[in-house]
Scaffold this motif. Structure first.
Motif, mmCIF file in Angstrom:
data_model
loop_
_atom_site.group_PDB
_atom_site.id
_atom_site.type_symbol
_atom_site.label_atom_id
_atom_site.label_comp_id
_atom_site.label_asym_id
_atom_site.label_seq_id
_atom_site.Cartn_x
_atom_site.Cartn_y
_atom_site.Cartn_z
ATOM 1 N N ILE A 79 0.835 -1.205 0.000
ATOM 2 C CA ILE A 79 0.000 0.000 0.000
ATOM 3 C C ILE A 79 0.872 1.259 0.000
ATOM 4 N N HIS A 80 1.958 1.223 0.748
ATOM 5 C CA HIS A 80 2.887 2.369 0.773
ATOM 6 C C HIS A 80 3.384 2.679 -0.636
ATOM 7 N N ASP A 81 3.792 1.636 -1.361
ATOM 8 C CA ASP A 81 4.307 1.827 -2.720
ATOM 9 C C ASP A 81 3.227 2.364 -3.657
ATOM 10 N N LEU A 82 1.979 1.914 -3.441
ATOM 11 C CA LEU A 82 0.894 2.262 -4.352
ATOM 12 C C LEU A 82 0.381 3.687 -4.162
ATOM 13 N N ILE A 83 0.554 4.248 -2.986
ATOM 14 C CA ILE A 83 -0.021 5.567 -2.723
ATOM 15 C C ILE A 83 1.023 6.678 -2.671
ATOM 16 N N ASN A 84 2.290 6.328 -2.895
ATOM 17 C CA ASN A 84 3.365 7.321 -2.843
ATOM 18 C C ASN A 84 4.130 7.388 -4.163
ATOM 19 N N GLY A 85 4.862 8.470 -4.341
ATOM 20 C CA GLY A 85 5.707 8.601 -5.526
ATOM 21 C C GLY A 85 4.948 9.087 -6.749
ATOM 22 N N THR A 86 5.648 9.131 -7.859
ATOM 23 C CA THR A 86 5.051 9.648 -9.103
ATOM 24 C C THR A 86 4.008 8.696 -9.687
ATOM 25 N N ASN A 87 4.085 7.412 -9.325
ATOM 26 C CA ASN A 87 3.157 6.430 -9.875
ATOM 27 C C ASN A 87 2.032 6.079 -8.906
ATOM 28 N N LYS A 88 1.685 6.986 -8.009
ATOM 29 C CA LYS A 88 0.645 6.662 -7.037
ATOM 30 C C LYS A 88 -0.696 6.471 -7.750
ATOM 31 N N VAL A 89 -1.471 5.526 -7.254
ATOM 32 C CA VAL A 89 -2.719 5.122 -7.905
ATOM 33 C C VAL A 89 -3.885 6.022 -7.497
ATOM 34 N N ASP A 90 -4.929 6.011 -8.323
ATOM 35 C CA ASP A 90 -6.176 6.685 -7.948
ATOM 36 C C ASP A 90 -7.324 5.679 -7.805
ATOM 37 N N ALA A 91 -6.984 4.387 -7.971
ATOM 38 C CA ALA A 91 -7.977 3.318 -7.768
ATOM 39 C C ALA A 91 -7.244 2.011 -7.497
ATOM 40 N N LEU A 92 -7.884 1.142 -6.739
ATOM 41 C CA LEU A 92 -7.313 -0.170 -6.424
ATOM 42 C C LEU A 92 -8.360 -1.260 -6.585
ATOM 43 N N ILE A 93 -7.930 -2.359 -7.205
ATOM 44 C CA ILE A 93 -8.747 -3.573 -7.258
ATOM 45 C C ILE A 93 -8.008 -4.639 -6.461
ATOM 46 N N PHE A 94 -8.694 -5.251 -5.514
ATOM 47 C CA PHE A 94 -8.115 -6.350 -4.738
ATOM 48 C C PHE A 94 -8.702 -7.665 -5.261
ATOM 49 N N SER A 95 -7.830 -8.666 -5.442
ATOM 50 C CA SER A 95 -8.268 -9.899 -6.106
ATOM 51 C C SER A 95 -9.027 -10.867 -5.197
ATOM 52 N N THR A 96 -9.039 -10.618 -3.874
ATOM 53 C CA THR A 96 -9.818 -11.456 -2.950
ATOM 54 C C THR A 96 -10.414 -10.576 -1.853
ATOM 55 N N HIS A 97 -11.418 -11.087 -1.178
ATOM 56 C CA HIS A 97 -12.082 -10.330 -0.111
ATOM 57 C C HIS A 97 -11.164 -10.106 1.081
ATOM 58 N N TYR A 98 -10.321 -11.104 1.405
ATOM 59 C CA TYR A 98 -9.469 -10.935 2.581
ATOM 60 C C TYR A 98 -8.310 -9.976 2.298
ATOM 61 N N LEU A 99 -7.842 -9.913 1.052
ATOM 62 C CA LEU A 99 -6.852 -8.892 0.693
ATOM 63 C C LEU A 99 -7.483 -7.502 0.767
ATOM 64 N N THR A 100 -8.741 -7.405 0.362
ATOM 65 C CA THR A 100 -9.444 -6.125 0.451
ATOM 66 C C THR A 100 -9.504 -5.648 1.896
#
Length: 338
Positions: A233-254
Motif C-alpha cells: 500500500i505504501h508503494d501504491l499511494i506514494n511517488g510519481t506512480n501513485k494510484v487513484d484506484a485499487l482492485i483487490f483480487s480477494t475479499h481478505y486482501l481487500t
C-alpha cells in the motif's frame, strides 16, 4: 518406493487374488484360510507398504449416501457459504456431507481424498489446490464421481463449476475507467491458482483495450501477505506512480488493504477508489460501503451437489465440462461517481 497392488502380492506369494483380498479385508478366518498363509500375506503387505485401492473398491460397493467435501479453508467465509449450501442441498436430496480443509496443501489434499474414499463416500466435491494432478487424474481414471468447484485444472478434462473470474475483473476495471480513474492498481497473491491468474489477466487486458499505459500490480506472498500488505500500500499511494484506484483480487486482501489505507488516512473514494473481488458481510456496512464483484456461490454449490448426486443415482460417468457462471458487480460508494 514402488507402489504394489493386490495382484503383485498374489503373484509373489503364489496365491490367488481372491485369497489375498479376503485376508487383507479381515475375512481370512471366515474363508478358512490358514493362519500361516494369512501371516505371510499381512507381513508381505506391511513390508512393502501396501495400500488398498479404495477407488476400485468404491466401484463395487453399494451407496452410503454420503459425499465428501474438501475445501482450502472451511473458516474462510467464501468456503463456509459453499459448504453450507452444499450441505443444505444434499440434505434435501437424501445425502449427508463430510467436510475437510486442505489448508492449500496438495499433500494434505491427497491424504484427505484417500481418507474420504476409505470412509466410502459415494462422491467428492473438491475446491482443489490445483497442485494435486495425480490424485485428480486417478479419480478420473477410476470413473469415481467427483466435481471440482471454484477451481479447476485447465489441462485435465473434468466436470468443473467456476465463476467468470476474468470477466468479473474486466467489469470492475472498465467501471473504474468510465469513472475517470486513470491509474488503477491491482493487488493479488503470487500464486499459480488459475482463478487468480484469470483475475489479473482481466485487469491487464482491459487496460490494454483502453490504451492505458499505467499498470501497477502488487503480488504478495501466499504465506506472508498479511505482513507484506503495508509495504504494498505504501508503494501504491506514494511517488510519481501513485494510484487513484485499487482492485483487490480477494475479499481478505481487500480487508487488509482497507486497514492500511485507513491507517494512512487515505480518503475513499476521493483519493482512491476501491473494488473488491468477492466480499465479506461487512463490506456494505463500512463507510463508505465497498463496491464488490459477487460470485454466484450459492448457485455453484447447489449445482455441484445436484450434478454429483444425479451422476451417482443414475450410475452415469461424470460429464467433462467447465461450467462458467457469471459474476455480478454491486456498485457502492467506494468508487465515487462520474
Amino acid at each position: 518406493m514402488k507402489t504394489i497392488f493386490l495382484k503383485d502380492i498374489a503373484k509373489h506369494l503364489g496365491l490367488s487374488k481372491t485369497t489375498v483380498s479376503l485376508v487383507l479385508n479381515n475375512k481370512g478366518d471366515e474363508a478358512k484360510i490358514s493362519t500361516i498363509t494369512q501371516k505371510k500375506i499381512f507381513e508381505y503387505a506391511k513390508r512393502n507398504n501396501y495400500s488398498p485401492n479404495h477407488l476400485a473398491r468404491g466401484l463395487s460397493r453399494g451407496k452410503t449416501e454420503t459425499l465428501g467435501l474438501i475445501v482450502p479453508n472451511i473458516a474462510d467465509s467464501h468456503y463456509a457459504v459453499i459448504a453450507q449450501q452444499i450441505e443444505e442441498r444434499t440434505k434435501e436430496m437424501g445425502y449427508t456431507v463430510v467436510f475437510s480443509s486442505s489448508n492449500e496443501n496438495p499433500k494434505d489434499e491427497g491424504k484427505l481424498i484417500r481418507t474420504m474414499l476409505n470412509r466410502q463416500v459415494d462422491g467428492l466435491i473438491i475446491a482443489s489446490t490445483q497442485q494435486n494432478h495425480n490424485d485428480i487424474e486417478l479419480l478420473k481414471k477410476n470413473n469415481f464421481p467427483f466435481v471440482l468447484i471454484d477451481r479447476h485444472y485447465p489441462e485435465i478434462d473434468t466436470y468443473s463449476i467456476i465463476s467468470d473470474n476474468f470477466g468479473g475483473v474486466k467489469k470492475a476495471t472498465r467501471h473504474l475507467i468510465e469513472l475517470g480513474r486513470h491509474k488503477i492498481g491491482f493487488v493479488t497473491l503470487d500464486s499459480k491458482l488459475e482463478v487468480l491468474r484469470l483475475r489479473k489477466k482481466g485487469y491487464q487486458d482491459t487496460l490494454k483495450q483502453n490504451n492505458m499505459e499505467f499498470s501497477m500490480v502488487k503480488e504478495l506472498d501466499q504465506i506472508r501477505y498479511n505482513q507484506e500488505m503495508e509495504g504494498a500500500i505504501h508503494d501504491l499511494i506514494n511517488g510519481t506512480n501513485k494510484v487513484d484506484a485499487l482492485i483487490f483480487s480477494t475479499h481478505y486482501l481487500t480487508a487488509l488493504g482497507l486497514r492500511e489505507l485507513k491507517k494512512k488516512k487515505i480518503n475513499i473514494p476521493k483519493d482512491i477508489a476501491v473494488v473488491s473481488f468477492d466480499e465479506m458481510s461487512a463490506f456494505d456496512l463500512l463507510d463508505p460501503p465497498i463496491t464488490s464483484i459477487i460470485q454466484p456461490v450459492k448457485q455453484m454449490a447447489k449445482q455441484a451437489a445436484e450434478v454429483l448426486i444425479n451422476s451417482i443415482e443414475n450410475k452415469l460417468i461424470m460429464e467433462q465440462k467447465v461450467n462458467v457462471l457469471e459474476t455480478e458487480m454491486i456498485i457502492r460508494k467506494s468508487c465515487g461517481s462520474n
